[in-house]
Design a protein around this motif. Structure first.
Motif, short mmCIF file in Angstrom:
data_model
loop_
_atom_site.label_atom_id
_atom_site.label_comp_id
_atom_site.label_asym_id
_atom_site.label_seq_id
_atom_site.Cartn_x
_atom_site.Cartn_y
_atom_site.Cartn_z
N ASN A 197 -37.93 24.70 -19.61
CA ASN A 197 -38.38 23.34 -19.28
C ASN A 197 -39.54 22.88 -20.16
OD1 ASN A 197 -36.50 23.32 -17.22
ND2 ASN A 197 -37.98 23.71 -15.58
N LEU A 198 -40.32 23.83 -20.63
CA LEU A 198 -41.52 23.49 -21.40
C LEU A 198 -41.19 22.84 -22.74
CD1 LEU A 198 -43.61 26.71 -20.68
CD2 LEU A 198 -43.95 24.43 -19.69
N VAL A 199 -39.99 23.10 -23.29
CA VAL A 199 -39.62 22.55 -24.60
C VAL A 199 -38.31 21.77 -24.54
CG1 VAL A 199 -40.86 24.33 -25.90
CG2 VAL A 199 -38.46 24.71 -25.25
N ASP A 200 -37.88 21.40 -23.34
CA ASP A 200 -36.62 20.67 -23.16
C ASP A 200 -36.92 19.18 -23.07
OD1 ASP A 200 -34.07 19.87 -22.65
OD2 ASP A 200 -34.03 20.56 -20.57
N TYR A 201 -36.27 18.40 -23.96
CA TYR A 201 -36.50 16.95 -23.99
C TYR A 201 -35.19 16.19 -23.75
CZ TYR A 201 -40.69 18.69 -26.22
OH TYR A 201 -41.84 19.39 -26.50
N SER A 202 -34.23 16.84 -23.06
CA SER A 202 -32.91 16.23 -22.87
C SER A 202 -32.89 15.17 -21.78
CB SER A 202 -31.87 17.31 -22.56
OG SER A 202 -32.20 17.99 -21.36
N LEU A 203 -33.92 15.14 -20.93
CA LEU A 203 -33.99 14.17 -19.84
C LEU A 203 -35.33 13.46 -19.87
CD1 LEU A 203 -32.52 16.41 -16.98
CD2 LEU A 203 -31.30 14.64 -18.26
N ASP A 204 -35.38 12.29 -19.21
CA ASP A 204 -36.64 11.54 -19.13
C ASP A 204 -37.66 12.22 -18.24
OD1 ASP A 204 -35.96 9.50 -20.84
OD2 ASP A 204 -35.16 8.21 -19.28
N ASN A 205 -37.20 12.71 -17.09
CA ASN A 205 -38.14 13.26 -16.12
C ASN A 205 -38.66 14.62 -16.58
OD1 ASN A 205 -35.34 13.96 -15.61
ND2 ASN A 205 -36.10 15.22 -13.94
N ILE A 206 -39.88 14.95 -16.15
CA ILE A 206 -40.52 16.21 -16.53
C ILE A 206 -40.22 17.27 -15.48
CG2 ILE A 206 -42.73 17.38 -16.85
CD1 ILE A 206 -43.80 14.83 -18.06
N ASN A 207 -39.54 18.33 -15.90
CA ASN A 207 -39.32 19.48 -15.04
C ASN A 207 -40.28 20.57 -15.49
OD1 ASN A 207 -37.12 18.35 -13.59
ND2 ASN A 207 -35.80 18.76 -15.34
N PRO A 208 -41.21 20.99 -14.64
CA PRO A 208 -42.24 21.93 -15.07
C PRO A 208 -41.77 23.39 -15.02
CG PRO A 208 -42.60 21.34 -12.80
CD PRO A 208 -41.41 20.54 -13.25
N TYR A 209 -42.62 24.25 -15.54
CA TYR A 209 -42.46 25.69 -15.39
C TYR A 209 -43.40 26.16 -14.29
CZ TYR A 209 -43.77 30.57 -15.97
OH TYR A 209 -44.08 31.88 -15.72
N LEU A 210 -42.90 27.06 -13.42
CA LEU A 210 -43.74 27.72 -12.42
C LEU A 210 -43.43 29.21 -12.41
CD1 LEU A 210 -43.69 25.30 -9.34
CD2 LEU A 210 -45.70 25.95 -10.69
N SER A 211 -44.49 30.00 -12.31
CA SER A 211 -44.32 31.45 -12.20
C SER A 211 -43.84 31.81 -10.80
CB SER A 211 -45.66 32.14 -12.45
OG SER A 211 -46.53 31.92 -11.34
N GLY A 212 -43.51 33.08 -10.62
CA GLY A 212 -43.29 33.58 -9.28
C GLY A 212 -44.61 33.68 -8.53
N TYR A 213 -44.54 33.96 -7.24
CA TYR A 213 -45.76 34.05 -6.44
C TYR A 213 -46.57 35.30 -6.81
CZ TYR A 213 -44.04 30.37 -3.34
OH TYR A 213 -43.60 29.18 -2.84
N ASN A 214 -47.88 35.09 -6.89
CA ASN A 214 -48.85 36.19 -7.06
C ASN A 214 -48.48 37.14 -8.20
OD1 ASN A 214 -50.07 35.12 -4.74
ND2 ASN A 214 -48.84 36.44 -3.41
N PRO A 215 -48.29 36.64 -9.41
CA PRO A 215 -47.91 37.53 -10.52
C PRO A 215 -49.06 38.46 -10.91
CG PRO A 215 -48.40 35.36 -11.37
CD PRO A 215 -48.45 35.24 -9.87
N HIS A 216 -48.72 39.69 -11.28
CA HIS A 216 -49.73 40.62 -11.78
C HIS A 216 -49.87 40.51 -13.30
CE1 HIS A 216 -50.09 42.50 -7.88
NE2 HIS A 216 -48.77 42.65 -7.83
N LYS A 217 -48.82 40.02 -13.94
CA LYS A 217 -48.83 39.82 -15.38
C LYS A 217 -48.01 38.58 -15.69
CE LYS A 217 -47.60 42.13 -19.74
NZ LYS A 217 -46.96 43.32 -20.36
N LEU A 218 -48.49 37.77 -16.63
CA LEU A 218 -47.77 36.53 -16.94
C LEU A 218 -47.92 36.20 -18.42
CD1 LEU A 218 -46.22 33.98 -16.24
CD2 LEU A 218 -48.34 32.95 -15.42
N GLU A 219 -46.78 36.11 -19.11
CA GLU A 219 -46.80 35.66 -20.49
C GLU A 219 -45.55 34.85 -20.80
OE1 GLU A 219 -47.14 39.46 -22.57
OE2 GLU A 219 -45.08 39.20 -23.29
N LEU A 220 -45.71 33.93 -21.72
CA LEU A 220 -44.63 33.08 -22.21
C LEU A 220 -44.49 33.30 -23.70
CD1 LEU A 220 -45.80 29.85 -20.37
CD2 LEU A 220 -43.66 31.04 -19.86
#
Length: 610
Positions: A197-220
């Motif tokens: 969703n962070l790099v998708d421009y196929s639609l007008d509306n913004i669909n965000p990215y969300l992590s899972g709950y309470n992550p111990h490690k997070l990278e994109l």
């Protein structure tokens, strides 16, 4: 037929208007009469009066009205241009009553050597079909015999022009179940709060990215298909305008590290503290100034500084709205994004419709549509387009090795909330050395269409052969020159179909130009051509050259015809082989008559001189 052949010879009674049906579309030349006449011809469902009743100047027409003040003998003669004939050999080749029993789509490729020029008698052709019926058709009454299966794509192989020996290929899985050769298997198949969703421009509306709950490690991880010099990255932190009362911006990233992929090795670049977003337009710019092949965003989980939530909350989420990457001021869109943490990621029920393709070296490339169900539409049309992918298939010993295919999503699709749509891939014309085309300039021309107010308008891009897989290197014709921005695409021809063709003309009155073949307004009884001075036009107004009314009347009013296109390497220089699809809106009709759903063929032929 030859120029000046007589198409009509008869009496027009005085003070009575005579409407003549020539039963086919012809370029009209001289019109001879004993007395003065008034002449009209039917052009795209409207009657046009000619200023010169002695000649239509090669205007193609089927229906003509003549008014004379007194009894007059009239002769209508054939002019200069093109006429169409039914092509029985190819039409009969796809009438099959066991196994493969009908399909649409039908694109053709010379997989022997990729030569797409005319008269390739020593070619090895693969035909690619869309939705296909598999089963049996009764020899007694042409009904389809249950069970009736429908994989979303099948293949057929033909040596040279040998239409009597078509080898149909139907795929099966490990349990011998009939299945498609090509099924969606890339990041565009998933929906939810995905990293894409962070790099998708196929639609007008913004669909965000969300992590899972309470992550111990997070990278994109953001991956490019090749190295780019990156000027800067704009990060749009998490913001939800529809739920302001819950303070959604507290989920936004806070302390992060940026790692750059240089020479396939990640190294630390910068540690940054992102601010909260107070609107959808808020962003933070990070200057890069390096040539890289990708980068990572790593969230700092130490000291509870990963986001702006109160750490006493039981459930913690981390979110971003968009990440925009710029190279030489161009927004890059052909980016894959992976993450080790996502709130939800659901596989869609979707399938492919294989648009046009091109042979490059020893591989066949497609740009298939990603299709999903849409039960709000009427029977036979219950689908919607949600993306365009890229498939690469190795050619091994003149056969497609579909088991080794690779796929990726592309940014070649856009749909606005108002219904405005851009899709690329409905026609491809290679003007490369491998294609054998005499006007080779090194580019592959990829056509598409804009849909606006239910009218399809042709647009075109180009890319060097070596860069075909890197969509951010494509150039889009903007009406004057070329732009790297797909949204600058300028329409070059209206009333085209969702599948069509553009081919070089190498002989005859239009030698050196290009011919577009298409179904006028997608689903209609009219097949048209337009002549272009260059691959990007300007193109002439549509010329209707064939009517499929005989097919529609034969099978009934639920029948429709669509998506005409040419097959150059199976054609002679002055005889262009053209296919069109026949279908019905009703499944019951398919069951009762197994002869409806299969391609038909015609030839577009230049008229000979006297």
């Amino acid at each position: 037929m030859k120029i000046n052949d007589i198409l009509y010879n008869g009496l027009v009674e005085g003070n009575k208007e005579l409407e003549i049906d020539l039963l086919a579309y012809y370029p009209i030349g001289k019109i001879e009469s004993d007395n003065e006449i008034e002449l009209h011809y039917l052009l795209h469902d409207r009657w046009e009066k000619t200023s010169n009743p002695k000649s239509l100047n090669n205007q193609t027409a089927r229906f003509i009205r003549i008014l004379a003040r007194q009894d007059t003998l009239v002769k209508i003669r054939l002019g200069m241009g093109y006429i169409a004939y039914e092509e029985k050999a190819y039409t009969d080749a796809f009438k099959n009553k066991s196994g493969w029993t009908g399909g649409d789509g039908i694109f053709s490729f010379n997989i022997k050597n990729g030569n797409d020029s005319y008269n390739q008698e020593d070619s090895k052709t693969v035909f690619v079909f869309g939705d296909t019926f598999v089963g049996e058709i009764s020899n007694e009454d042409d009904r389809r015999v249950p069970p009736i299966l429908m994989p979303n794509n099948t293949l057929a192989y033909v040596d040279g022009f040998d239409t009597k020996n078509v080898s149909f290929e139907i795929n099966t899985d490990n349990e011998n179940q009939v299945c498609a050769f090509f099924n969606p298997d890339n990041s565009s198949l998933y929906e939810g709060y995905t990293a894409l969703n962070l790099v998708d421009y196929s639609l007008d509306n913004i669909n965000p990215y969300l992590s899972g709950y309470n992550p111990h490690k997070l990278e994109l991880e953001f991956k490019f298909p090749t190295e780019f010099f990156i000027d800067y990255i704009d990060i749009y932190n998490y913001f939800d305008k529809d739920h302001i009362e819950y303070n959604p911006q507290r989920r936004g990233f806070k302390d992060i590290s940026i790692l750059l992929n240089v020479d396939n090795k990640y190294t630390m670049f910068k540690e940054i503290s992102l601010g909260k977003s107070n609107s959808l337009s808020d962003y933070q710019e990070i200057i890069i100034g390096k040539k890289i092949k990708g980068f990572k965003i790593v969230v700092d989980m130490s000291n509870d500084s990963g986001n702006y939530q109160d750490q006493s909350e039981d459930l913690t989420l981390y979110g971003l709205n968009k990440v925009k990457v710029f190279s030489n001021k161009q927004l890059l869109k052909d980016i894959e994004v992976n993450t080790n943490n996502v709130l939800n990621k659901t596989k869609k029920h979707a399938w492919f419709w294989l648009q046009d393709g091109v042979v490059i070296n020893e591989d066949l490339y497609f740009l298939p549509l990603l299709v999903e169900p849409d039960l709000t539409q009427k029977e036979g049309m219950q689908f919607k387009i949600s993306g365009v992918s890229l498939i690469k298939v190795p050619i091994i010993n003149e056969v497609l090795d579909t088991s080794k295919q690779t796929q990726k999503r592309t940014p070649l699709f856009y749909q606005s909330e108002s219904g405005y749509q851009i899709i690329y891939g409905n026609a491809i014309m290679p003007l490369t050395k491998q294609s054998g085309n005499m006007y080779a300039d090194g580019y592959i021309y990829v056509y598409g269409y804009i849909t606006e107010n239910y009218i399809r308008k042709l647009v075109v891009s180009r890319v060097l052969e070596k860069d075909f897989e890197n969509i951010d290197l494509w150039e889009y014709f903007d009406g004057v020159g070329y732009s790297k921005n797909m949204f600058d695409s300028a329409p070059i021809l209206e009333h085209i179909s969702c599948e069509m063709s553009v081919s070089p003309i190498t002989k005859g009155i239009n030698k050196g130009k290009f011919v577009a073949i298409y179904q006028y307004d997608v689903n209609s009884s009219k097949i048209a051509y337009s002549i272009g001075d260059t691959p990007v036009g300007p193109f002439s107004e549509p010329t209707i050259f064939y009517s499929t009314e005989n097919i529609i009347s034969k099978y009934g009013n639920t029948t429709y015809t669509y998506n005409a296109k040419a097959h150059p390497h199976l054609s002679l220089e002055n005889e262009l082989l053209v296919s069109y699809n026949v279908n019905t809106y009703q499944m019951e009709h398919h069951e009762k008559d197994g002869d409806v759903y299969r391609p038909r063929f015609i030839k577009l032929v230049e008229i000979e001189n006297e």
